[in-house]
Enzyme design. Structure first.
Site, PDB file in Angstrom:
ATOM      1  N   LYS A  72       0.892  -1.181   0.024  1.00  0.00           N
ATOM      2  CA  LYS A  72      -0.055   0.060  -0.098  1.00  0.00           C
ATOM      3  C   LYS A  72       0.900   1.203   0.064  1.00  0.00           C
ATOM      4  O   LYS A  72       2.156   1.151   0.378  1.00  0.00           O
ATOM      5  CB  LYS A  72      -0.978  -0.192   1.274  1.00  0.00           C
ATOM      6  CG  LYS A  72      -0.070  -0.061   2.677  1.00  0.00           C
ATOM      7  CD  LYS A  72      -0.016   1.482   3.166  1.00  0.00           C
ATOM      8  CE  LYS A  72       0.899   1.261   4.478  1.00  0.00           C
ATOM      9  NZ  LYS A  72       1.654   2.363   4.850  1.00  0.00           N
ATOM     10  N   GLY A 112       5.062  -6.081   6.347  1.00  0.00           N
ATOM     11  CA  GLY A 112       4.624  -7.181   7.155  1.00  0.00           C
ATOM     12  C   GLY A 112       3.068  -7.328   7.601  1.00  0.00           C
ATOM     13  O   GLY A 112       2.616  -8.335   7.823  1.00  0.00           O
ATOM     14  N   SER A 113       2.455  -6.194   7.359  1.00  0.00           N
ATOM     15  CA  SER A 113       0.983  -6.182   7.479  1.00  0.00           C
ATOM     16  C   SER A 113       0.406  -7.146   6.370  1.00  0.00           C
ATOM     17  O   SER A 113      -0.715  -8.093   6.649  1.00  0.00           O
ATOM     18  CB  SER A 113       0.317  -5.035   7.448  1.00  0.00           C
ATOM     19  OG  SER A 113       0.705  -3.993   8.206  1.00  0.00           O
ATOM     20  N   ASP A 137      -2.319  -1.545  10.545  1.00  0.00           N
ATOM     21  CA  ASP A 137      -2.712  -1.441   8.843  1.00  0.00           C
ATOM     22  C   ASP A 137      -3.093  -2.900   8.195  1.00  0.00           C
ATOM     23  O   ASP A 137      -3.256  -2.752   7.124  1.00  0.00           O
ATOM     24  CB  ASP A 137      -1.410  -1.253   8.105  1.00  0.00           C
ATOM     25  CG  ASP A 137      -0.622   0.210   8.230  1.00  0.00           C
ATOM     26  OD1 ASP A 137      -1.552   0.983   8.767  1.00  0.00           O
ATOM     27  OD2 ASP A 137       0.432   0.715   8.098  1.00  0.00           O
TER      28      ASP A 137
HETATM   29  O1  C5P Z   1      -0.527  -0.833  14.790  1.00  0.00           O
HETATM   30  P1  C5P Z   1       0.945  -1.003  14.606  1.00  0.00           P
HETATM   31  O2  C5P Z   1       1.434  -2.317  15.213  1.00  0.00           O
HETATM   32  O3  C5P Z   1       1.315  -1.290  13.080  1.00  0.00           O
HETATM   33  O4  C5P Z   1       1.498   0.288  15.091  1.00  0.00           O
HETATM   34  C1  C5P Z   1       3.000  -0.012  15.221  1.00  0.00           C
HETATM   35  C2  C5P Z   1       3.392   1.349  16.012  1.00  0.00           C
HETATM   36  O5  C5P Z   1       3.125   2.476  15.225  1.00  0.00           O
HETATM   37  C3  C5P Z   1       2.498   1.580  17.217  1.00  0.00           C
HETATM   38  O6  C5P Z   1       3.107   0.700  18.446  1.00  0.00           O
HETATM   39  C4  C5P Z   1       2.585   3.053  17.583  1.00  0.00           C
HETATM   40  O7  C5P Z   1       4.027   3.326  18.018  1.00  0.00           O
HETATM   41  C5  C5P Z   1       2.435   3.396  16.177  1.00  0.00           C
HETATM   42  N1  C5P Z   1       1.350   3.918  15.732  1.00  0.00           N
HETATM   43  C6  C5P Z   1       0.712   5.091  16.186  1.00  0.00           C
HETATM   44  N2  C5P Z   1      -0.552   5.272  15.909  1.00  0.00           N
HETATM   45  C7  C5P Z   1      -1.039   4.757  14.881  1.00  0.00           C
HETATM   46  C8  C5P Z   1      -0.455   3.415  14.236  1.00  0.00           C
HETATM   47  C9  C5P Z   1       0.600   3.248  14.734  1.00  0.00           C
HETATM   48  O8  C5P Z   1       1.185   5.629  17.052  1.00  0.00           O
HETATM   49  N3  C5P Z   1      -2.570   5.090  14.364  1.00  0.00           N
END
Ligand code: C5P
Length: 310
Positions: A12, A105-106, A139
């Site tokens: 993406k 990764g997602s 994601d």
């Molecule tokens: O959701 P995901 O594990 O992909 O997010 C990885 C990191 O990115 C989270 O631990 C956070 O630090 C940051 N993040 C965030 N706000 C979001 C998505 C991700 O702060 N909306």
């Protein structure tokens, strides 16, 4: 039970990433307009004695093969819900840049989930799969659905977005990755003491997607994480400049970076921009791809070996 199941999942680019202030849980509220692009990982699951992850592809050495891998976590999460032992070999054929801000990764998490679901015939509904995806990462739900979508909350609450026509992209892959949490922390540092506005989707951008108007989309592209990514990796400014100098209608960091994305007028222009970026030596490699792309799909014909053609 079938012998193995292969799922193909797209990368993406975020055509708009509006980032709000940090929430009490550390996440940030987003208005995140995702667009799936035609670069794909293929995830194959095969029954095995124990859970095992392997990965092939040019960047395979950078992919963790332990239980931190989102594909392994997806298999464990689905198995846990249905009282199944997650005894599968998960093989990732990786074409999406690793730690590049393109949801590689997602994609593997969503792909492994859909593949295990098909292999084990759990009968889980779409909403249940999406909920598991959201638990795996912000994601991951988009990787399952593909196309184009607006993600709010931390990006996991999706509404489909209409698109018309085809958009041509060039992606410049940087050396090494950028950690998403580190980029969000840098965003917090750069915005400390400032009033961060509520993130809202841009109506102009949504209209450009709907009508397939490349120039209007170029004018509306935005990424609230870009200053943070550039602060951590100042050399990305040279890559962005090299792409715009070669005729890109717009250039931006893809998600949390460090991959940079260039919107091109057409396929020929995309190739010219890719060649110029390669010649500029401001990136490790370039990729040309079109959007939108379909989300995670189980490949129909396993007898041919290779998965469904993009
Ligand atoms: O959701 P995901 O594990 O992909 O997010 C990885 C990191 O990115 C989270 O631990 C956070 O630090 C940051 N993040 C965030 N706000 C979001 C998505 C991700 O702060 N909306």
């Amino acid at each position: 039970m079938s012998e193995s199941v292969t799922v193909r999942v797209p990368a993406k680019v975020n055509v708009q990433l509006a980032v709000g202030a940090a929430r009490p849980d550390g996440f940030h509220d987003l208005a995140n307009v995702f667009l799936a692009v035609g670069l794909y990982d293929e995830i194959t699951v095969t029954p095995a004695d124990e859970l095992r992850v392997t990965c092939a592809g040019p960047d395979a050495a950078q992919v963790p093969l332990d239980a931190t891998n989102l594909a392994a976590r997806a298999a464990i999460a689905l198995a846990g819900r249905y009282g199944i032992e997650p005894r599968v070999h998960i093989h990732i054929d990786k074409d999406i840049p690793v730690a590049g801000g393109m949801a590689g990764g997602s994609a593997d998490g969503a792909g492994a989930l859909l593949a295990c679901d098909a292999l084990w015939s759990t009968g889980a509904g779409r909403d249940e799969l999406l909920a598991i995806c959201a638990d795996l990462g912000s994601d991951v739900p988009f990787s399952l659905v593909g196309g184009a979508a607006l993600g709010v909350g931390r990006g996991e609450q999706l509404t489909p977005v209409e698109t018309g026509g085809t958009f041509h992209w060039v992606f410049a892959v940087a050396d090494g990755g950028l950690s998403t949490p580190a980029v969000y922390r840098e965003f917090d540092r750069l915005t400390a003491g400032m009033a961060v506005p509520e993130p809202v989707a841009s109506p102009v951008l949504l209209e450009a997607l709907r009508t397939g108007d490349t120039k209007a989309l170029a004018a509306a592209l935005s990424n609230g994480l870009q200053p943070a990514a550039l602060s951590l990796r100042p050399s990305l400014a040279d890559t962005l400049a090299a792409g715009t100098g070669a005729g890109a209608l717009a250039a931006l960091v893809s998600g949390s970076g460090p991959t940079t994305a260039f919107l091109a007028e057409d396929e020929a222009s995309a190739r010219t921009i890719a060649d110029a970026l390669t010649a500029s030596a401001t990136c490790r490699e370039t990729r040309v791809a079109v959007s939108p792309a379909t989300g995670a799909v189980v490949c129909a014909d396993m007898s041919t070996g290779r998965c469904c053609a993009p």
